[in-house]
Design an enzyme around this catalytic site. Structure first.
Site, PDB file in Angstrom:
ATOM      1  N   GLY A  12       0.774  -1.241   0.000  1.00 39.21           N
ATOM      2  CA  GLY A  12       0.000   0.000   0.000  1.00 39.21           C
ATOM      3  C   GLY A  12       0.802   1.287   0.000  1.00 39.21           C
ATOM      4  O   GLY A  12       0.334   2.314   0.500  1.00 39.21           O
ATOM      5  N   THR A  13       2.012   1.264  -0.616  1.00 38.64           N
ATOM      6  CA  THR A  13       2.757   2.528  -0.660  1.00 38.64           C
ATOM      7  C   THR A  13       2.059   3.543  -1.571  1.00 38.64           C
ATOM      8  O   THR A  13       2.125   4.743  -1.326  1.00 38.64           O
ATOM      9  CB  THR A  13       4.217   2.334  -1.111  1.00 38.64           C
ATOM     10  N   ASN A  14       1.401   3.061  -2.605  1.00 39.45           N
ATOM     11  CA  ASN A  14       0.643   4.000  -3.457  1.00 39.45           C
ATOM     12  C   ASN A  14      -0.573   4.547  -2.721  1.00 39.45           C
ATOM     13  O   ASN A  14      -0.920   5.723  -2.881  1.00 39.45           O
ATOM     14  CB  ASN A  14       0.228   3.322  -4.764  1.00 39.45           C
ATOM     15  N   MET A  91      -4.107  -6.650  -7.157  1.00 32.66           N
ATOM     16  CA  MET A  91      -3.510  -7.701  -7.981  1.00 32.66           C
ATOM     17  C   MET A  91      -4.521  -8.662  -8.598  1.00 32.66           C
ATOM     18  O   MET A  91      -4.153  -9.773  -8.979  1.00 32.66           O
ATOM     19  CB  MET A  91      -2.476  -8.467  -7.157  1.00 32.66           C
ATOM     20  N   ILE A  93      -7.536  -9.103 -11.612  1.00 27.28           N
ATOM     21  CA  ILE A  93      -8.150  -8.477 -12.793  1.00 27.28           C
ATOM     22  C   ILE A  93      -9.663  -8.507 -12.602  1.00 27.28           C
ATOM     23  O   ILE A  93     -10.244  -9.553 -12.293  1.00 27.28           O
ATOM     24  CB  ILE A  93      -7.719  -9.203 -14.080  1.00 27.28           C
ATOM     25  N   LEU A  94     -10.288  -7.336 -12.774  1.00 26.00           N
ATOM     26  CA  LEU A  94     -11.739  -7.244 -12.552  1.00 26.00           C
ATOM     27  C   LEU A  94     -12.501  -7.659 -13.807  1.00 26.00           C
ATOM     28  O   LEU A  94     -12.135  -7.280 -14.927  1.00 26.00           O
ATOM     29  CB  LEU A  94     -12.115  -5.814 -12.154  1.00 26.00           C
ATOM     30  N   ASN A 108      -5.971   2.821 -12.751  1.00 22.37           N
ATOM     31  CA  ASN A 108      -4.966   1.858 -12.282  1.00 22.37           C
ATOM     32  C   ASN A 108      -3.573   2.456 -12.450  1.00 22.37           C
ATOM     33  O   ASN A 108      -3.337   3.255 -13.354  1.00 22.37           O
ATOM     34  CB  ASN A 108      -5.068   0.573 -13.121  1.00 22.37           C
ATOM     35  N   HIS A 110       0.172   1.137 -13.278  1.00 17.71           N
ATOM     36  CA  HIS A 110       0.924  -0.037 -13.743  1.00 17.71           C
ATOM     37  C   HIS A 110       2.414   0.325 -13.787  1.00 17.71           C
ATOM     38  O   HIS A 110       2.777   1.377 -14.331  1.00 17.71           O
ATOM     39  CB  HIS A 110       0.449  -0.468 -15.140  1.00 17.71           C
TER      40      HIS A 110
HETATM   41  C1  GAR Z   1       3.164  -1.011  -7.506  1.00 14.47           C
HETATM   42  O1  GAR Z   1       4.428  -0.954  -8.121  1.00 14.47           O
HETATM   43  C2  GAR Z   1       2.072  -1.034  -8.568  1.00 14.47           C
HETATM   44  O2  GAR Z   1       2.366  -0.253  -9.679  1.00 14.47           O
HETATM   45  C3  GAR Z   1       2.048  -2.501  -8.924  1.00 14.47           C
HETATM   46  O3  GAR Z   1       2.277  -3.190  -7.714  1.00 14.47           O
HETATM   47  C4  GAR Z   1       2.962  -2.348  -6.789  1.00 14.47           C
HETATM   48  C5  GAR Z   1       2.121  -2.215  -5.537  1.00 14.47           C
HETATM   49  O4  GAR Z   1       2.792  -1.548  -4.530  1.00 14.47           O
HETATM   50  N1  GAR Z   1       0.817  -2.848  -9.539  1.00 14.47           N
HETATM   51  C6  GAR Z   1       0.703  -3.808 -10.447  1.00 14.47           C
HETATM   52  O5  GAR Z   1       1.613  -4.498 -10.826  1.00 14.47           O
HETATM   53  C7  GAR Z   1      -0.710  -3.995 -11.002  1.00 14.47           C
HETATM   54  N2  GAR Z   1      -0.661  -4.635 -12.283  1.00 14.47           N
HETATM   55  P1  GAR Z   1       2.021  -0.873  -3.295  1.00 14.47           P
HETATM   56  O6  GAR Z   1       1.084  -1.927  -2.704  1.00 14.47           O
HETATM   57  O7  GAR Z   1       3.136  -0.543  -2.336  1.00 14.47           O
HETATM   58  O8  GAR Z   1       1.291   0.342  -3.801  1.00 14.47           O
END
Ligand code: GAR
Length: 208
Positions: A12-14, A91, A93-94, A108, A110
């Site tokens: 969940g850093t994003n 993670m 796909i909906l 999203n 990516h």
């Molecule tokens: C992030 O790098 C995001 O872009 C990627 O997973 C990581 C999640 O990090 N997402 C995907 O690959 C989706 N296809 P986070 O949980 O720390 O945000």
């Protein structure tokens, strides 16, 4: 004020970048009201709790297939009256039952420069490993709308970083997160909430 629901699966850093941006006043006209996690032990849920945001667990493994899971997600989004759904490290796909109900309302992030290293099977560190194995010299991240095809919806924002000779999937992931994802995802969310993204012939145009 737009009602933002964030879907997560992991660290969940994003999500944290979105929470911090909202606190700074950088998400104009939007508020994160709920975080839905596909995993009960996702650290992202703690981040939500620390920020006083409701957390809901809808475990992917509790449902027999993607359609049944997507129907449960759809019911929750409808209950929450989401104006914007953000996939922040989600993670799964909906199914199109969700994407058709929320056209151009799901965003999203990516971790590659779409159309490279994207689509089914490309998620998390696998994306960065594929980029390193291919030998690209530039990679980055893409914020895009979500449609029926994996990673194929209209692109909103992209940012690039250099790939270094001694990069590992982990170091490349970290550089892309820090330099691109944590900046562009909150920016795209704010642009959406301010109605500054227009769709023209299937292409997203940003009017700042
Ligand atoms: C992030 O790098 C995001 O872009 C990627 O997973 C990581 C999640 O990090 N997402 C995907 O690959 C989706 N296809 P986070 O949980 O720390 O945000």
């Amino acid at each position: 004020m737009k009602n933002i629901v964030v879907l997560v699966s992991g660290g969940g850093t994003n999500l944290q970048a979105l929470i911090d941006a909202e606190k700074r006043g950088d998400i104009r006209n939007g508020k994160i009201t709920c975080v839905i996690s596909s995993k009960a032990d996702a650290y992202a849920l703690e981040r939500a709790e620390n920020a006083g945001i409701d957390g809901v667990v809808l475990e992917r493994k509790a449902y027999p297939d993607s359609k049944a899971y997507s129907e449960a997600i759809l019911a929750e989004l409808d209950r929450l009256k989401a104006d914007l759904v953000v996939l922040a490290g989600f993670m799964t796909i909906l199914d199109e039952c969700v994407t058709k109900a929320y056209p151009y309302k799901i965003i999203n992030v990516h971790p590659a420069l779409i159309p490279s290293f994207c689509g089914e099977g490309f998620y998390g560190l696998k994306v960065h490993k594929a980029a390193l194995d291919y030998g690209v010299k530039i990679s980055g991240a893409t914020v895009h709308f979500v449609n029926e095809k994996a990673d194929a919806g209209a692109i909103i924002l992209q940012g690039a970083v250099d790939v270094l000779n001694d990069d590992t999937p982990e170091t490349l992931q970290r550089r892309i997160m820090e330099s691109v994802e944590w900046k562009l995802l909150p920016k795209a969310v704010s642009l959406f909430c301010e109605d500054k993204i227009k769709i023209e012939n299937g292409v997203a145009k940003v009017y700042e």
